[in-house]
Motif scaffolding. Sequence first.
Motif, mmCIF file in Angstrom:
data_model
loop_
_atom_site.group_PDB
_atom_site.id
_atom_site.type_symbol
_atom_site.label_atom_id
_atom_site.label_comp_id
_atom_site.label_asym_id
_atom_site.label_seq_id
_atom_site.Cartn_x
_atom_site.Cartn_y
_atom_site.Cartn_z
ATOM 1 N N TYR A 32 3.759 5.826 5.770
ATOM 2 C CA TYR A 32 4.811 5.904 4.767
ATOM 3 C C TYR A 32 5.324 7.335 4.614
ATOM 4 O O TYR A 32 4.527 8.278 4.590
ATOM 5 N N ALA A 33 6.619 7.481 4.440
ATOM 6 C CA ALA A 33 7.149 8.731 3.917
ATOM 7 C C ALA A 33 6.902 8.746 2.411
ATOM 8 O O ALA A 33 6.909 7.694 1.763
ATOM 9 N N ILE A 51 8.172 14.211 2.348
ATOM 10 C CA ILE A 51 7.400 14.481 3.555
ATOM 11 C C ILE A 51 7.364 13.230 4.417
ATOM 12 O O ILE A 51 7.283 12.116 3.907
ATOM 13 N N ASN A 52 7.427 13.426 5.745
ATOM 14 C CA ASN A 52 7.407 12.254 6.616
ATOM 15 C C ASN A 52 5.981 11.739 6.789
ATOM 16 O O ASN A 52 5.023 12.279 6.214
ATOM 17 N N TRP A 53 5.810 10.706 7.564
ATOM 18 C CA TRP A 53 4.530 10.002 7.640
ATOM 19 C C TRP A 53 3.394 10.896 8.130
ATOM 20 O O TRP A 53 2.263 10.774 7.666
ATOM 21 N N SER A 54 3.689 11.810 9.040
ATOM 22 C CA SER A 54 2.625 12.620 9.632
ATOM 23 C C SER A 54 2.402 13.938 8.910
ATOM 24 O O SER A 54 1.387 14.606 9.129
ATOM 25 N N GLY A 98 6.681 6.356 -2.837
ATOM 26 C CA GLY A 98 6.433 6.037 -1.441
ATOM 27 C C GLY A 98 7.444 5.032 -0.906
ATOM 28 O O GLY A 98 7.972 4.210 -1.656
ATOM 29 N N ARG A 99 7.720 5.161 0.404
ATOM 30 C CA ARG A 99 8.612 4.211 1.047
ATOM 31 C C ARG A 99 7.973 3.769 2.350
ATOM 32 O O ARG A 99 7.284 4.558 3.006
ATOM 33 N N HIS A 109 16.674 5.522 -4.583
ATOM 34 C CA HIS A 109 16.700 4.107 -4.234
ATOM 35 C C HIS A 109 15.991 3.818 -2.905
ATOM 36 O O HIS A 109 15.730 2.657 -2.590
ATOM 37 N N GLU A 110 15.658 4.833 -2.139
ATOM 38 C CA GLU A 110 14.950 4.628 -0.878
ATOM 39 C C GLU A 110 13.456 4.342 -1.083
ATOM 40 O O GLU A 110 12.786 3.934 -0.142
ATOM 41 N N TYR A 111 12.965 4.584 -2.268
ATOM 42 C CA TYR A 111 11.535 4.478 -2.544
ATOM 43 C C TYR A 111 11.213 3.211 -3.331
ATOM 44 O O TYR A 111 11.781 2.976 -4.389
ATOM 45 N N ALA A 112 10.275 2.431 -2.805
ATOM 46 C CA ALA A 112 9.908 1.158 -3.441
ATOM 47 C C ALA A 112 8.702 1.280 -4.352
ATOM 48 O O ALA A 112 8.512 0.446 -5.236
#
Length: 124
Positions: A32-33, A51-54, A98-99, A109-112
């Motif tokens: 997840y980002a 931050i991206n997944w990694s 988190g998304r 709105h990108e985050y659930a």
Amino acid sequence: QVQLVESGGGLVQAGGSLRLSCTASGRTISSYAMGWFRQPPGKGREFVATINWSGGSTYHADSVKGRFTISRDNAKNTVYLQMNSLKPEDTAVYYCAGRSGSAWQTAIHEYAYWGQGTQVTVSS
């Protein structure tokens, strides 16, 4: 379903530091980002850092660039926000989000998935 719990907020004097933590449960967030947002008193929620997944790519709002740093430890299912040189205008409730997508995003709105928030108060 992912549950996010923030910790580390509190009262600090201007110029001080705090480290916020966001620990996930329910499933791993390693793909997840993640992001941090804040809501100052009487204002809307605003983007702080993502931050991206990694952990290899991050982005910070101009208002915190050079003072705040987002990071993550996927082995601990935790995301951090190191906040240095705090200012009174940083006073807000800070939220972890988190998304399921792996790339970072700045839009709310990108985050659930959202935590309950932690209060940060910076006194002058």
